[in-house]
Motif scaffolding. Sequence first.
Motif, PDB file in Angstrom:
ATOM      1  N   GLY A 230      33.945  40.969  45.439  1.00 53.40           N
ATOM      2  CA  GLY A 230      32.498  40.964  45.574  1.00 53.40           C
ATOM      3  C   GLY A 230      32.058  41.332  46.975  1.00 53.40           C
ATOM      4  N   LYS A 231      30.776  41.051  47.264  1.00 50.95           N
ATOM      5  CA  LYS A 231      30.209  41.383  48.566  1.00 50.95           C
ATOM      6  C   LYS A 231      30.515  40.285  49.564  1.00 50.95           C
ATOM      7  CE  LYS A 231      25.989  43.062  46.754  1.00 50.95           C
ATOM      8  NZ  LYS A 231      24.566  43.282  46.981  1.00 50.95           N
ATOM      9  N   LEU A 232      30.911  40.665  50.756  1.00 50.59           N
ATOM     10  CA  LEU A 232      31.154  39.712  51.822  1.00 50.59           C
ATOM     11  C   LEU A 232      29.873  39.470  52.600  1.00 50.59           C
ATOM     12  CD1 LEU A 232      33.352  38.017  53.124  1.00 50.59           C
ATOM     13  CD2 LEU A 232      33.873  39.937  54.614  1.00 50.59           C
ATOM     14  N   LYS A 233      29.123  40.534  52.845  1.00 49.89           N
ATOM     15  CA  LYS A 233      27.808  40.452  53.468  1.00 49.89           C
ATOM     16  C   LYS A 233      26.999  41.655  53.014  1.00 49.89           C
ATOM     17  CE  LYS A 233      29.537  42.490  57.739  1.00 49.89           C
ATOM     18  NZ  LYS A 233      29.636  42.373  59.168  1.00 49.89           N
ATOM     19  N   GLU A 234      25.743  41.729  53.391  1.00 48.57           N
ATOM     20  CA  GLU A 234      24.858  42.806  52.932  1.00 48.57           C
ATOM     21  C   GLU A 234      25.002  44.048  53.807  1.00 48.57           C
ATOM     22  OE1 GLU A 234      22.954  42.792  50.189  1.00 48.57           O
ATOM     23  OE2 GLU A 234      23.672  40.782  49.705  1.00 48.57           O
ATOM     24  N   ASP A 235      26.202  44.624  53.846  1.00 48.48           N
ATOM     25  CA  ASP A 235      26.441  45.817  54.668  1.00 48.48           C
ATOM     26  C   ASP A 235      26.676  47.070  53.835  1.00 48.48           C
ATOM     27  OD1 ASP A 235      28.896  45.187  53.642  1.00 48.48           O
ATOM     28  OD2 ASP A 235      29.961  45.285  55.535  1.00 48.48           O
ATOM     29  N   GLY A 236      26.530  46.959  52.507  1.00 51.06           N
ATOM     30  CA  GLY A 236      26.680  48.132  51.657  1.00 51.06           C
ATOM     31  C   GLY A 236      28.065  48.330  51.083  1.00 51.06           C
ATOM     32  N   TYR A 237      28.973  47.353  51.238  1.00 48.06           N
ATOM     33  CA  TYR A 237      30.336  47.462  50.716  1.00 48.06           C
ATOM     34  C   TYR A 237      30.679  46.230  49.883  1.00 48.06           C
ATOM     35  CZ  TYR A 237      30.966  51.224  54.083  1.00 48.06           C
ATOM     36  OH  TYR A 237      30.837  52.385  54.782  1.00 48.06           O
ATOM     37  N   TYR A 238      31.611  46.415  48.928  1.00 46.19           N
ATOM     38  CA  TYR A 238      32.132  45.289  48.170  1.00 46.19           C
ATOM     39  C   TYR A 238      33.641  45.429  48.023  1.00 46.19           C
ATOM     40  CZ  TYR A 238      32.349  48.235  43.968  1.00 46.19           C
ATOM     41  OH  TYR A 238      32.647  49.220  43.056  1.00 46.19           O
ATOM     42  N   PHE A 239      34.291  44.315  47.762  1.00 48.05           N
ATOM     43  CA  PHE A 239      35.742  44.253  47.664  1.00 48.05           C
ATOM     44  C   PHE A 239      36.155  44.007  46.224  1.00 48.05           C
ATOM     45  CE2 PHE A 239      34.643  43.074  51.927  1.00 48.05           C
ATOM     46  CZ  PHE A 239      35.609  43.673  52.710  1.00 48.05           C
ATOM     47  N   ARG A 240      37.301  44.589  45.847  1.00 45.59           N
ATOM     48  CA  ARG A 240      37.870  44.331  44.529  1.00 45.59           C
ATOM     49  C   ARG A 240      39.373  44.544  44.594  1.00 45.59           C
ATOM     50  NH1 ARG A 240      38.215  48.697  40.561  1.00 45.59           N
ATOM     51  NH2 ARG A 240      38.140  50.685  41.630  1.00 45.59           N
ATOM     52  N   VAL A 241      40.056  44.087  43.554  1.00 49.72           N
ATOM     53  CA  VAL A 241      41.502  44.264  43.456  1.00 49.72           C
ATOM     54  C   VAL A 241      41.761  45.208  42.292  1.00 49.72           C
ATOM     55  CG1 VAL A 241      43.702  43.115  43.047  1.00 49.72           C
ATOM     56  CG2 VAL A 241      41.940  41.971  44.375  1.00 49.72           C
ATOM     57  N   PHE A 242      42.546  46.265  42.549  1.00 50.04           N
ATOM     58  CA  PHE A 242      42.885  47.242  41.519  1.00 50.04           C
ATOM     59  C   PHE A 242      44.377  47.491  41.580  1.00 50.04           C
ATOM     60  CE2 PHE A 242      43.380  51.717  40.152  1.00 50.04           C
ATOM     61  CZ  PHE A 242      42.936  51.572  38.852  1.00 50.04           C
ATOM     62  N   LYS A 243      45.070  47.201  40.476  1.00 47.01           N
ATOM     63  CA  LYS A 243      46.517  47.366  40.371  1.00 47.01           C
ATOM     64  C   LYS A 243      47.247  46.646  41.505  1.00 47.01           C
ATOM     65  CE  LYS A 243      46.434  51.635  37.764  1.00 47.01           C
ATOM     66  NZ  LYS A 243      46.872  53.034  37.668  1.00 47.01           N
ATOM     67  N   GLY A 244      46.767  45.454  41.821  1.00 45.86           N
ATOM     68  CA  GLY A 244      47.417  44.624  42.831  1.00 45.86           C
ATOM     69  C   GLY A 244      47.110  44.993  44.267  1.00 45.86           C
ATOM     70  N   LYS A 245      46.249  45.983  44.491  1.00 38.14           N
ATOM     71  CA  LYS A 245      45.906  46.388  45.849  1.00 38.14           C
ATOM     72  C   LYS A 245      44.455  46.041  46.136  1.00 38.14           C
ATOM     73  CE  LYS A 245      49.253  50.074  46.089  1.00 38.14           C
ATOM     74  NZ  LYS A 245      49.499  51.476  46.322  1.00 38.14           N
ATOM     75  N   GLN A 246      44.199  45.611  47.348  1.00 36.79           N
ATOM     76  CA  GLN A 246      42.849  45.277  47.784  1.00 36.79           C
ATOM     77  C   GLN A 246      42.102  46.566  48.121  1.00 36.79           C
ATOM     78  OE1 GLN A 246      41.629  41.861  48.226  1.00 36.79           O
ATOM     79  NE2 GLN A 246      39.763  43.035  48.196  1.00 36.79           N
ATOM     80  N   ILE A 247      40.916  46.742  47.539  1.00 32.10           N
ATOM     81  CA  ILE A 247      40.133  47.959  47.729  1.00 32.10           C
ATOM     82  C   ILE A 247      38.735  47.586  48.180  1.00 32.10           C
ATOM     83  CG2 ILE A 247      39.134  49.964  46.552  1.00 32.10           C
ATOM     84  CD1 ILE A 247      41.506  49.944  44.702  1.00 32.10           C
TER      85      ILE A 247
END
Length: 62
Positions: A14-31
């Motif tokens: 999800g979003k860490l802060k309101e900077d226009g980016y979000y985090f997710r995990v895809f195939k075991g890698k952080q994206i």
Amino acid sequence: MIVELIIPIETLRGKLKEDGYYFRVFKGKQIVQRNPTKWRDTPARKAARERFVARYARKKTG
């Protein structure tokens, strides 16, 4: 973009802060990815949609 976290957290989602980016995990890698832009209905889009309906719409039968 694949990221490697330097903080002592295994994964982020999800979003860490309101900077226009979000985090997710895809195939075991952080994206990290940019947030999608919000769709806005402009007068040109509305006119194009109305032309499309006028040309291809069919009346419902039955």
